[in-house]
Scaffold this motif. Structure first.
Motif, PDB file in Angstrom:
ATOM      1  N   GLN A 222      -0.096 -14.263  -4.705  1.00 32.14           N
ATOM      2  CA  GLN A 222       1.309 -14.132  -4.373  1.00 32.14           C
ATOM      3  C   GLN A 222       1.496 -13.466  -3.025  1.00 32.14           C
ATOM      4  O   GLN A 222       0.591 -12.811  -2.528  1.00 32.14           O
ATOM      5  N   ILE A 223       2.662 -13.660  -2.466  1.00 34.77           N
ATOM      6  CA  ILE A 223       2.899 -13.195  -1.108  1.00 34.77           C
ATOM      7  C   ILE A 223       3.412 -11.759  -1.134  1.00 34.77           C
ATOM      8  O   ILE A 223       2.898 -10.888  -0.456  1.00 34.77           O
ATOM      9  N   ALA A 224       4.390 -11.506  -1.978  1.00 33.26           N
ATOM     10  CA  ALA A 224       5.015 -10.181  -2.004  1.00 33.26           C
ATOM     11  C   ALA A 224       4.151  -9.223  -2.814  1.00 33.26           C
ATOM     12  O   ALA A 224       3.659  -9.562  -3.881  1.00 33.26           O
ATOM     13  N   GLN A 225       3.959  -8.023  -2.302  1.00 31.26           N
ATOM     14  CA  GLN A 225       3.251  -6.989  -3.056  1.00 31.26           C
ATOM     15  C   GLN A 225       4.274  -6.153  -3.789  1.00 31.26           C
ATOM     16  O   GLN A 225       5.349  -5.907  -3.273  1.00 31.26           O
ATOM     17  N   PRO A 226       3.925  -5.672  -4.986  1.00 31.81           N
ATOM     18  CA  PRO A 226       4.874  -4.804  -5.677  1.00 31.81           C
ATOM     19  C   PRO A 226       5.136  -3.529  -4.866  1.00 31.81           C
ATOM     20  O   PRO A 226       4.268  -3.086  -4.121  1.00 31.81           O
ATOM     21  N   ASP A 227       6.318  -2.982  -5.019  1.00 38.09           N
ATOM     22  CA  ASP A 227       6.716  -1.784  -4.277  1.00 38.09           C
ATOM     23  C   ASP A 227       6.115  -0.565  -4.967  1.00 38.09           C
ATOM     24  O   ASP A 227       6.599  -0.124  -6.009  1.00 38.09           O
ATOM     25  N   ILE A 228       5.053  -0.024  -4.405  1.00 35.08           N
ATOM     26  CA  ILE A 228       4.322   1.021  -5.123  1.00 35.08           C
ATOM     27  C   ILE A 228       4.220   2.326  -4.348  1.00 35.08           C
ATOM     28  O   ILE A 228       3.578   3.266  -4.809  1.00 35.08           O
TER      29      ILE A 228
ATOM     30  N   ILE B 119      -8.512  -5.038  -5.131  1.00 34.44           N
ATOM     31  CA  ILE B 119      -7.109  -4.751  -5.419  1.00 34.44           C
ATOM     32  C   ILE B 119      -6.811  -3.286  -5.128  1.00 34.44           C
ATOM     33  O   ILE B 119      -5.796  -2.955  -4.511  1.00 34.44           O
ATOM     34  N   ARG B 120      -7.723  -2.419  -5.546  1.00 32.52           N
ATOM     35  CA  ARG B 120      -7.505  -0.999  -5.308  1.00 32.52           C
ATOM     36  C   ARG B 120      -7.401  -0.718  -3.802  1.00 32.52           C
ATOM     37  O   ARG B 120      -6.518  -0.006  -3.359  1.00 32.52           O
ATOM     38  N   GLU B 121      -8.282  -1.338  -3.021  1.00 34.19           N
ATOM     39  CA  GLU B 121      -8.227  -1.145  -1.568  1.00 34.19           C
ATOM     40  C   GLU B 121      -6.930  -1.651  -0.975  1.00 34.19           C
ATOM     41  O   GLU B 121      -6.321  -1.020  -0.118  1.00 34.19           O
ATOM     42  N   LYS B 122      -6.498  -2.806  -1.448  1.00 40.19           N
ATOM     43  CA  LYS B 122      -5.270  -3.393  -0.910  1.00 40.19           C
ATOM     44  C   LYS B 122      -4.060  -2.515  -1.261  1.00 40.19           C
ATOM     45  O   LYS B 122      -3.196  -2.264  -0.426  1.00 40.19           O
ATOM     46  N   LEU B 123      -4.011  -2.037  -2.499  1.00 39.03           N
ATOM     47  CA  LEU B 123      -2.871  -1.211  -2.921  1.00 39.03           C
ATOM     48  C   LEU B 123      -2.877   0.141  -2.214  1.00 39.03           C
ATOM     49  O   LEU B 123      -1.830   0.707  -1.914  1.00 39.03           O
ATOM     50  N   GLN B 124      -4.062   0.653  -1.944  1.00 41.71           N
ATOM     51  CA  GLN B 124      -4.196   1.944  -1.284  1.00 41.71           C
ATOM     52  C   GLN B 124      -3.486   1.952   0.080  1.00 41.71           C
ATOM     53  O   GLN B 124      -2.960   2.975   0.497  1.00 41.71           O
ATOM     54  N   THR B 125      -3.437   0.801   0.743  1.00 41.14           N
ATOM     55  CA  THR B 125      -2.818   0.723   2.066  1.00 41.14           C
ATOM     56  C   THR B 125      -1.298   0.902   1.987  1.00 41.14           C
ATOM     57  O   THR B 125      -0.638   1.093   2.996  1.00 41.14           O
ATOM     58  N   VAL B 126      -0.724   0.814   0.780  1.00 43.59           N
ATOM     59  CA  VAL B 126       0.721   0.948   0.637  1.00 43.59           C
ATOM     60  C   VAL B 126       1.105   2.351   0.144  1.00 43.59           C
ATOM     61  O   VAL B 126       2.232   2.566  -0.307  1.00 43.59           O
ATOM     62  N   SER B 127       0.130   3.283   0.229  1.00 45.57           N
ATOM     63  CA  SER B 127       0.360   4.696  -0.076  1.00 45.57           C
ATOM     64  C   SER B 127       0.959   5.004  -1.449  1.00 45.57           C
ATOM     65  O   SER B 127       2.009   5.648  -1.540  1.00 45.57           O
ATOM     66  N   PRO B 128       0.314   4.604  -2.518  1.00 45.26           N
ATOM     67  CA  PRO B 128       0.758   5.069  -3.837  1.00 45.26           C
ATOM     68  C   PRO B 128       0.378   6.544  -3.994  1.00 45.26           C
ATOM     69  O   PRO B 128      -0.448   7.056  -3.236  1.00 45.26           O
TER      70      PRO B 128
ATOM     71  N   PRO C 201       4.771   5.032 -25.562  1.00 43.74           N
ATOM     72  CA  PRO C 201       6.204   5.326 -25.685  1.00 43.74           C
ATOM     73  C   PRO C 201       6.735   6.125 -24.501  1.00 43.74           C
ATOM     74  O   PRO C 201       7.409   7.139 -24.680  1.00 43.74           O
ATOM     75  N   LEU C 202       6.435   5.687 -23.281  1.00 44.86           N
ATOM     76  CA  LEU C 202       6.921   6.360 -22.080  1.00 44.86           C
ATOM     77  C   LEU C 202       7.757   5.370 -21.284  1.00 44.86           C
ATOM     78  O   LEU C 202       7.499   4.164 -21.345  1.00 44.86           O
ATOM     79  N   PRO C 203       8.722   5.868 -20.496  1.00 42.30           N
ATOM     80  CA  PRO C 203       9.391   4.944 -19.595  1.00 42.30           C
ATOM     81  C   PRO C 203       8.373   4.490 -18.554  1.00 42.30           C
ATOM     82  O   PRO C 203       7.634   5.310 -18.015  1.00 42.30           O
ATOM     83  N   LEU C 204       8.289   3.212 -18.307  1.00 45.23           N
ATOM     84  CA  LEU C 204       7.351   2.738 -17.290  1.00 45.23           C
ATOM     85  C   LEU C 204       7.877   1.479 -16.618  1.00 45.23           C
ATOM     86  O   LEU C 204       8.768   0.819 -17.136  1.00 45.23           O
ATOM     87  N   ARG C 205       7.318   1.204 -15.442  1.00 46.94           N
ATOM     88  CA  ARG C 205       7.629  -0.038 -14.736  1.00 46.94           C
ATOM     89  C   ARG C 205       6.428  -0.943 -14.820  1.00 46.94           C
ATOM     90  O   ARG C 205       5.293  -0.481 -14.855  1.00 46.94           O
ATOM     91  N   LEU C 206       6.693  -2.240 -14.850  1.00 47.42           N
ATOM     92  CA  LEU C 206       5.598  -3.201 -14.950  1.00 47.42           C
ATOM     93  C   LEU C 206       5.673  -4.213 -13.823  1.00 47.42           C
ATOM     94  O   LEU C 206       6.735  -4.793 -13.567  1.00 47.42           O
ATOM     95  N   ASP C 207       4.569  -4.379 -13.134  1.00 48.79           N
ATOM     96  CA  ASP C 207       4.437  -5.444 -12.147  1.00 48.79           C
ATOM     97  C   ASP C 207       3.165  -6.209 -12.449  1.00 48.79           C
ATOM     98  O   ASP C 207       2.271  -5.680 -13.104  1.00 48.79           O
ATOM     99  N   CYS C 208       3.080  -7.430 -11.961  1.00 49.48           N
ATOM    100  CA  CYS C 208       1.871  -8.210 -12.176  1.00 49.48           C
ATOM    101  C   CYS C 208       1.329  -8.687 -10.841  1.00 49.48           C
ATOM    102  O   CYS C 208       2.088  -8.943  -9.912  1.00 49.48           O
ATOM    103  N   LEU C 209       0.026  -8.774 -10.766  1.00 51.18           N
ATOM    104  CA  LEU C 209      -0.634  -9.343  -9.589  1.00 51.18           C
ATOM    105  C   LEU C 209      -1.446 -10.517 -10.088  1.00 51.18           C
ATOM    106  O   LEU C 209      -2.120 -10.418 -11.110  1.00 51.18           O
ATOM    107  N   SER C 210      -1.386 -11.606  -9.353  1.00 56.07           N
ATOM    108  CA  SER C 210      -2.169 -12.758  -9.752  1.00 56.07           C
ATOM    109  C   SER C 210      -3.295 -12.961  -8.747  1.00 56.07           C
ATOM    110  O   SER C 210      -3.058 -13.167  -7.574  1.00 56.07           O
TER     111      SER C 210
END
Ligand code: IMP
Ligand code: MG
Length: 178
Positions: A83-89, A110-119, A56-65
């Motif tokens: 997919q080509i576009a990465q979610p804005d994280i 996936i974790r390595e790839k997302l890490q490059t976008v500085s979450p 029960p928290l406000p959250l955003r949802l994105d999907c990676l295929s």
């Protein structure tokens, strides 16, 4: 479909009761943060739907295929991003959701790839984790159930794209696997 199972590991009620607990834990941990969930398709689809409705928290949802199995039994070791576009994280608290932690290749890439976008942070939540030796150790922050190193289907998990809609999780009969 259920006749194709050697045995049921977790029935629907058991899964949902465990999701109540996981959701409570996640809700407490992210109480004062802005949660961004990234679900890894297709396997986590049903898990995601049931889990997120319990948070029960406000959250955003994105999907990676992604695909690493090509519908078979063994991981190919290569993770293909569909997919080509990465979610804005950037700057966000990310919770990665996947169905099962097997070799860990999928989650690690996936974790390595997302890490490059500085979450701001990345945590991992899986419904199932296989107990086995892994080439690279991998930590999951939230785990539904630990299971033996057997091939399972149902509740989102597939064999050759089949069985995802089984409401329970079970071990597929050996003679049905090529
Ligand atoms: P990993 O990269 O080896 O950890 O594999 C993760 C992916 O392989 C999962 O997201 C599933 O799609 C698939 N997978 C691994 N084990 C099983 C299984 O027992 N049943 C169905 N799919 C599996
Ligand atoms: Mg699969």
């Amino acid at each position: 479909m259920q006749d194709d199972l050697d045995r049921v590991l977790f029935d629907e009620g058991t899964i949902l009761r465990r999701l109540d607990e996981l959701a409570m834990q996640i809700s407490a941990d992210y109480r004062d943060r802005e949660l961004t969930v990234i679900a890894i398709l297709n396997g986590s689809l049903i898990f995601m739907a049931d889990l997120l409705r319990r948070i029960p928290l406000p959250l955003r949802l994105d999907c990676l295929s992604v695909a690493s199995y090509h519908g078979g039994l063994q991981t190919s070791g290569e993770v293909i991003f569909r997919q080509i576009a990465q979610p804005d994280i950037a700057g966000r608290d990310i919770l990665l959701l996947d169905d099962i932690l097997d070799s860990g290749t999928t989650i690690n890439s996936i974790r390595e790839k997302l890490q490059t976008v500085s979450p701001k942070s990345i945590r991992v939540c899986v419904l199932l984790r296989k107990i086995k030796k892994r080439a690279r150790p991998i930590e999951a922050d939230y785990v539904g159930f630990d299971i033996a190193d057997e091939f399972v289907v149902g509740y989102g998990l597939d064999y050759g794209e089949g069985y995802r809609n089984l409401p329970c999780i079970g071990v597929l009969r050996k003679e049905l696997m090529a």
